[in-house]
Every structure is written in C-alpha cells, then in structure tokens.
Scaffold this motif. Structure first.
Motif, PDB file in Angstrom:
ATOM      1  N   GLU A 120       0.903  -1.157   0.073  1.00 56.49           N
ATOM      2  CA  GLU A 120      -0.088  -0.007   0.177  1.00 56.49           C
ATOM      3  C   GLU A 120       0.790   1.272  -0.149  1.00 56.49           C
ATOM      4  N   VAL A 121       1.871   1.202   0.914  1.00 50.35           N
ATOM      5  CA  VAL A 121       2.933   2.410   0.779  1.00 50.35           C
ATOM      6  C   VAL A 121       3.525   2.597  -0.322  1.00 50.35           C
ATOM      7  N   ALA A 122       4.226   1.757  -0.911  1.00 50.69           N
ATOM      8  CA  ALA A 122       4.816   1.776  -2.305  1.00 50.69           C
ATOM      9  C   ALA A 122       4.030   2.118  -3.474  1.00 50.69           C
ATOM     10  N   SER A 123       2.547   1.550  -3.328  1.00 51.90           N
ATOM     11  CA  SER A 123       1.678   2.206  -4.353  1.00 51.90           C
ATOM     12  C   SER A 123       1.501   3.608  -4.308  1.00 51.90           C
ATOM     13  N   THR A 124       1.130   3.909  -3.048  1.00 52.97           N
ATOM     14  CA  THR A 124       0.754   5.291  -2.855  1.00 52.97           C
ATOM     15  C   THR A 124       2.043   6.250  -3.337  1.00 52.97           C
ATOM     16  N   ILE A 125       3.050   5.839  -2.747  1.00 51.49           N
ATOM     17  CA  ILE A 125       4.247   6.831  -3.250  1.00 51.49           C
ATOM     18  C   ILE A 125       4.467   7.027  -4.739  1.00 51.49           C
ATOM     19  N   ALA A 126       4.277   5.837  -5.468  1.00 50.63           N
ATOM     20  CA  ALA A 126       4.277   5.694  -6.917  1.00 50.63           C
ATOM     21  C   ALA A 126       3.240   6.697  -7.375  1.00 50.63           C
ATOM     22  N   GLU A 127       2.187   6.900  -6.762  1.00 48.60           N
ATOM     23  CA  GLU A 127       0.938   7.620  -7.217  1.00 48.60           C
ATOM     24  C   GLU A 127       1.375   9.090  -7.119  1.00 48.60           C
ATOM     25  N   GLN A 128       1.929   9.105  -5.912  1.00 45.90           N
ATOM     26  CA  GLN A 128       2.130  10.837  -5.517  1.00 45.90           C
ATOM     27  C   GLN A 128       3.327  11.302  -6.357  1.00 45.90           C
ATOM     28  N   LEU A 129       4.210  10.581  -6.711  1.00 49.14           N
ATOM     29  CA  LEU A 129       5.508  10.792  -7.472  1.00 49.14           C
ATOM     30  C   LEU A 129       5.077  10.968  -9.120  1.00 49.14           C
ATOM     31  N   ASN A 130       3.749  10.472  -9.354  1.00 53.72           N
ATOM     32  CA  ASN A 130       3.327  10.368 -10.943  1.00 53.72           C
ATOM     33  C   ASN A 130       4.247   9.349 -11.521  1.00 53.72           C
ATOM     34  N   ALA A 131       4.407   8.284 -11.029  1.00 50.35           N
ATOM     35  CA  ALA A 131       5.220   7.129 -11.677  1.00 50.35           C
ATOM     36  C   ALA A 131       4.125   6.156 -12.135  1.00 50.35           C
ATOM     37  N   LYS A 132       4.234   5.806 -13.680  1.00 48.42           N
ATOM     38  CA  LYS A 132       3.316   5.071 -14.063  1.00 48.42           C
ATOM     39  C   LYS A 132       3.688   3.417 -13.984  1.00 48.42           C
ATOM     40  N   LEU A 133       2.757   2.661 -13.428  1.00 52.59           N
ATOM     41  CA  LEU A 133       3.204   1.394 -13.030  1.00 52.59           C
ATOM     42  C   LEU A 133       2.640   0.416 -14.185  1.00 52.59           C
ATOM     43  N   SER A 134       3.545  -0.560 -14.779  1.00 49.88           N
ATOM     44  CA  SER A 134       2.993  -1.583 -15.761  1.00 49.88           C
ATOM     45  C   SER A 134       2.161  -2.530 -14.938  1.00 49.88           C
ATOM     46  N   GLY A 135       1.155  -3.456 -15.681  1.00 44.42           N
ATOM     47  CA  GLY A 135       0.575  -4.478 -14.900  1.00 44.42           C
ATOM     48  C   GLY A 135       1.317  -5.301 -14.231  1.00 44.42           C
ATOM     49  N   THR A 136       2.593  -5.553 -14.630  1.00 44.45           N
ATOM     50  CA  THR A 136       3.542  -6.603 -13.912  1.00 44.45           C
ATOM     51  C   THR A 136       4.198  -5.858 -12.584  1.00 44.45           C
ATOM     52  N   GLU A 137       4.366  -4.641 -12.867  1.00 41.23           N
ATOM     53  CA  GLU A 137       5.100  -4.047 -11.714  1.00 41.23           C
ATOM     54  C   GLU A 137       3.833  -3.779 -10.666  1.00 41.23           C
ATOM     55  N   LYS A 138       2.631  -3.411 -10.954  1.00 40.84           N
ATOM     56  CA  LYS A 138       1.629  -3.251  -9.920  1.00 40.84           C
ATOM     57  C   LYS A 138       1.363  -4.655  -9.413  1.00 40.84           C
ATOM     58  N   LYS A 139       1.569  -5.975 -10.039  1.00 38.75           N
ATOM     59  CA  LYS A 139       1.401  -7.219  -9.300  1.00 38.75           C
ATOM     60  C   LYS A 139       2.516  -7.369  -8.267  1.00 38.75           C
ATOM     61  N   ALA A 140       3.745  -6.886  -8.955  1.00 45.12           N
ATOM     62  CA  ALA A 140       4.976  -7.189  -8.037  1.00 45.12           C
ATOM     63  C   ALA A 140       5.006  -6.393  -6.691  1.00 45.12           C
ATOM     64  N   VAL A 141       4.349  -5.155  -6.943  1.00 46.18           N
ATOM     65  CA  VAL A 141       4.551  -4.276  -5.628  1.00 46.18           C
ATOM     66  C   VAL A 141       3.332  -4.616  -4.728  1.00 46.18           C
ATOM     67  N   SER A 142       2.264  -4.922  -5.205  1.00 51.47           N
ATOM     68  CA  SER A 142       1.264  -5.405  -4.367  1.00 51.47           C
ATOM     69  C   SER A 142       1.035  -6.973  -3.832  1.00 51.47           C
ATOM     70  N   ASP A 143       1.671  -7.645  -4.326  1.00 51.29           N
ATOM     71  CA  ASP A 143       1.506  -9.193  -3.957  1.00 51.29           C
ATOM     72  C   ASP A 143       2.149  -9.392  -2.428  1.00 51.29           C
ATOM     73  N   LYS A 144       1.447  -9.925  -1.713  1.00 50.66           N
ATOM     74  CA  LYS A 144       1.933 -10.677  -0.637  1.00 50.66           C
ATOM     75  C   LYS A 144       2.828 -11.724  -0.692  1.00 50.66           C
ATOM     76  N   PRO A 145       4.177 -11.830  -0.351  1.00 49.53           N
ATOM     77  CA  PRO A 145       5.047 -13.044  -0.470  1.00 49.53           C
ATOM     78  C   PRO A 145       4.502 -14.411   0.204  1.00 49.53           C
ATOM     79  N   THR A 146       3.858 -14.292   1.319  1.00 54.51           N
ATOM     80  CA  THR A 146       3.402 -15.234   1.878  1.00 54.51           C
ATOM     81  C   THR A 146       2.335 -14.911   2.679  1.00 54.51           C
ATOM     82  N   GLN A 147       1.528 -15.790   3.020  1.00 52.23           N
ATOM     83  CA  GLN A 147       0.100 -15.847   3.995  1.00 52.23           C
ATOM     84  C   GLN A 147       0.558 -16.163   5.504  1.00 52.23           C
ATOM     85  N   ASN A 148       1.795 -16.575   5.760  1.00 51.85           N
ATOM     86  CA  ASN A 148       2.147 -17.147   6.895  1.00 51.85           C
ATOM     87  C   ASN A 148       3.012 -16.127   7.635  1.00 51.85           C
TER      88      ASN A 148
END
Length: 288
Positions: free
Chosen positions: A141-169
């Motif tokens: 959430e923090v990384a995505s918001t920072i990208a938005e604040q800095l007007n950095a456009k993310l590709s679909g792959t980047e959006k997934k890489a930034v938002s994915d949780k690496p584990t549920q455990n």
C-alpha cells in the motif's frame, strides 16, 4: 525483495549517488527511504522494523519509473535527520520517506511520511494500525501510494510485483525478516549460516514462499563455494532452492538472482549466470 547480485548482502540501487560539482540534475521521481525508527519497548524487535522498511524499499525498487536510492547509501543516516535537505542532496534524492514501527504483542503501528526535500513539504503521511497477520499488506500500500504521489506509471507486471504478499504465513515471514536482518547487519560465515537457518525455517513453515527459497539458494551457494558446512550446503541443496524459487515465481527477479547464484558458484556456468542476472535486472531495475 531487492538483492546484491553477486554476494549475500542486499542492496537496491545502482550507485550511491554522491553528488559532485558536475552531478546530473536530481530526478523528480527519485526517492530515498531512510531507516525507520523502532518504537517498540522490546528493542529485540529491531529486525521487524528493518524488515518493514526494507520491504517498502524493495517494492519501490521494482518500479522502473522511479529512481530508488540504495539501502547501503541510506543506512548511515538517522531516521529523521535535522538537516534533511543536506541528506537529500548527498543522496541525490528529490524525496525522502521517513517512518516508524511499533510492535506490541499481535498489534503493529506503522507511520510513514513522504517529504519533498527541496521545500521540506510533507506530500503525504499515513498511519496504519494492523494486526500482525495483516501488517505485510502495508508495504504494498505504501509503495503504491508513493508511486502515485510521484506520478510514476506502473505496468501491470509492476503493479502485481508491488502489491503481492509473498506469503500468507506470518511466522514464515517473521523468520524471513530475521534472515534478512542478519544479512544486512552482520558478516562472516557464522552469520550467513544463521540467516540460512532462518530461511530454512521460513520455507518449512510455508513451502510456497518463493522469496525465502531464493535467498536460501543465494546464501547456500555462497557457503557451498567457500566449503562451509559441506554436508548441508551441497550442490543439490542449492539447486533445489533455486529451482523451487523459479517454479513458484518464474517472473520474479529474486528467482533469477537465485538461478544466477547457482549457475555462477555451483555450475561455474558464467554465461548462464550472466543471462540469469540480466533477467533479474529487467525485473529489478533499481538493483545494483
């Protein structure tokens, strides 16, 4: 997770960006993530604070439109320096992210603020109060918001890489953060063996934890190459960890780093290692 490609310790940027008289203009989309304050009463939770900070930095480093200053360049500074403009100038960053983490039992409080260094203007700030098993979503959430604040456009792959949780455990992630903290702060075979044990624990708790497999492969390749605990750090063990990471997360730069380490240190396949590291660099554009 952003890593130094050739060694066990981690880093997330190509250079230290120390300005000279002829230095290039600072990118408007550049950012430095300063060390977070550990506000927990239990100071042994420092690894947890470092882990939250590092995971935010790692996710930012996967965004090609941003210029992310390396952890190795920022770690010498205070969490909230008085001379913020000077620090930003030294780092070559237009923006600074400050933060703090407080962990109490099963509750975590994370506070972050994004600052435009030239004007000392707070562009964005947020406080997150989460349960331990939900806190790791904050990093994305923090990384995505920072990208938005800095007007950095993310590709679909980047959006997934930034938002994915690496584990549920949660326990597996905790073990993983302990391993990362050791890699960041300690040196020597004993330290790397301890970090290896932490990653082994992480994948035991969650066999689908790709990033833990990747770090396990990198460290075991290093220990194999230096003939440390040869019965445990075998060529087969390195291959297993690298292959598991790749099978679980074939598009992750971390998995390609693991493959590069295996090919370089175990197979001595230098051309194959360079190919793997080049694939990692595409996916981790701010990784040194």
């Amino acid at each position: 997770m952003a890593y130094r490609l050739w060694g066990p310790r981690t880093s997330t940027s190509a250079q230290k960006n120390v300005p000279t008289e002829n230095a290039a203009p600072v990118s408007a989309k550049s950012i430095a993530v300063l060390p977070f304050d550990n506000l927990s009463d239990d100071k042994s939770n420092a690894y947890f604070t470092e882990g939250i900070q590092d995971e935010i930095l790692t996710r930012l480093s996967k965004i090609a439109a941003l210029k992310v200053i390396s952890r190795s360049s920022t770690q010498k500074y205070k969490s909230a320096p008085d001379n913020l403009r000077d620090v930003a100038k030294e780092l070559g960053a237009a923006h600074i992210l400050e933060g703090s983490v407080q962990k109490i039992a099963n509750a975590v409080h994370v506070n972050v603020q994004l600052i435009r260094a030239a004007t000392d203007e707070h562009l964005w700030a947020e406080s997150y109060n989460r349960k331990l098993d939900d806190v790791f979503a904050v990093e994305g959430e923090v990384a995505s918001t920072i990208a938005e604040q800095l007007n950095a456009k993310l590709s679909g792959t980047e959006k997934k890489a930034v938002s994915d949780k690496p584990t549920q455990n949660t326990a597996a992630y905790d073990a993983y953060l302990r391993g990362l903290a050791i890699e960041h702060t300690q040196y020597g075979y004993d330290a790397y063996q301890q970090a290896t044990h932490d990653y082994v624990e992480a994948v035991r708790l969650d066999p689908n934890f790709a990033f833990a497999w990747a770090r396990l492969a990198v460290l075991r390749s290093f220990l194999f190459f230096n003939a440390v605990d040869a019965n445990m750090n075998t060529a087969a063990a390195v291959k297993e960890a690298a292959d598991r990471a790749m099978a679980l997360a074939p598009e992750a730069g971390e998995s390609w780093i693991a493959q590069g380490a295996y090919r370089y240190r175990v197979l001595r396949d230098f051309a194959g290692a360079v190919t793997a590291y080049n694939q990692a660099q595409v996916r981790l554009p701010n990784n040194s």
